[in-house]
Write a protein that holds these residues in place. Sequence first.
Motif, short mmCIF file in Angstrom:
data_model
loop_
_atom_site.label_atom_id
_atom_site.label_comp_id
_atom_site.label_asym_id
_atom_site.label_seq_id
_atom_site.Cartn_x
_atom_site.Cartn_y
_atom_site.Cartn_z
N HIS A 1 -5.66 -13.91 -12.92
CA HIS A 1 -5.09 -14.72 -11.85
C HIS A 1 -5.39 -14.13 -10.47
CE1 HIS A 1 -2.82 -17.69 -14.24
NE2 HIS A 1 -2.78 -16.73 -15.14
N MET A 2 -5.40 -12.80 -10.37
CA MET A 2 -5.71 -12.17 -9.08
C MET A 2 -7.19 -12.34 -8.73
SD MET A 2 -3.07 -11.10 -7.52
CE MET A 2 -4.04 -10.33 -6.22
N ALA A 3 -8.06 -12.27 -9.74
CA ALA A 3 -9.50 -12.44 -9.49
C ALA A 3 -9.81 -13.84 -8.99
CB ALA A 3 -10.28 -12.15 -10.78
N ILE A 4 -9.08 -14.82 -9.52
CA ILE A 4 -9.28 -16.20 -9.05
C ILE A 4 -8.82 -16.32 -7.60
CG2 ILE A 4 -8.51 -18.60 -9.32
CD1 ILE A 4 -8.38 -18.10 -12.32
N ALA A 5 -7.71 -15.68 -7.26
CA ALA A 5 -7.23 -15.71 -5.87
C ALA A 5 -8.26 -15.08 -4.93
CB ALA A 5 -5.90 -14.97 -5.76
N LYS A 6 -8.85 -13.97 -5.35
CA LYS A 6 -9.84 -13.29 -4.51
C LYS A 6 -11.11 -14.13 -4.37
CE LYS A 6 -8.14 -8.66 -5.56
NZ LYS A 6 -8.34 -7.38 -6.27
#
Length: 229
Positions: free
Chosen positions: A144-149
């Motif tokens: 989920h954090m990688a998608i945000a980045k």
Amino acid sequence: MNVKKISTKKVSESVAEEIEKMIESGTFRAGEKLPSVRELCDLFDVGRSSVRDAITTLKGKGTVYVKQGEGTFVCKFDSTKLFNPHLLLPSSRDIRELFQARKIVEAGIAEMAALNRSEKDLQLIKESVSNQLVNGWESDYHFHMAIAKATGNQIMIQFMQFISTTTKKAMIDFHHYIQKNESTVKTIVKQHAQIYESIKRREPKKANQMMIEHLNFVEELLQNSVWQQ
């Protein structure tokens, strides 16, 4: 002889359980003041010490808090307590409102990521999907954090980082909850893979849709867990 066992449960424990049931049913709502000690004594037909001990128990569980000179109040919902089996479960309404917010934010993030992602972003998202069966919540969190980045939007990234403590806590406890069901874990990994493929193909609407379907699935799991308690 068929003799009924004598309950060793304290009166205060029974009072605490009854108050919890009334909070779950909506009789007492989040932020609302509970009746006074004397009123609770009359309501449950018990002594003051039993009511006071029950309130102390509920304070320790994070269900209520006491304001000196004002009374006892029901704590507001805290998403970090969502999956903790030692604390009062949230209501169906709490879960519904939590996922309403997640769908608005994370579906939009997935859509933005599909438009702006780089090859490096794709690699990070793919790795988190590939490692999830082994690393569980850690890979889920990094996914989920990688998608945000991958959105390339610094405000969006900072927003996700701001709520990361709650997100991380929720994912840890959620994976503890689902790890007993291998098929459920595999379904979630498959959903993550579908989101990844949509982002890879630069299909923003599909990424949005896949994220919402994933969050709908997780929400349904949580709603079912509440009803089974």
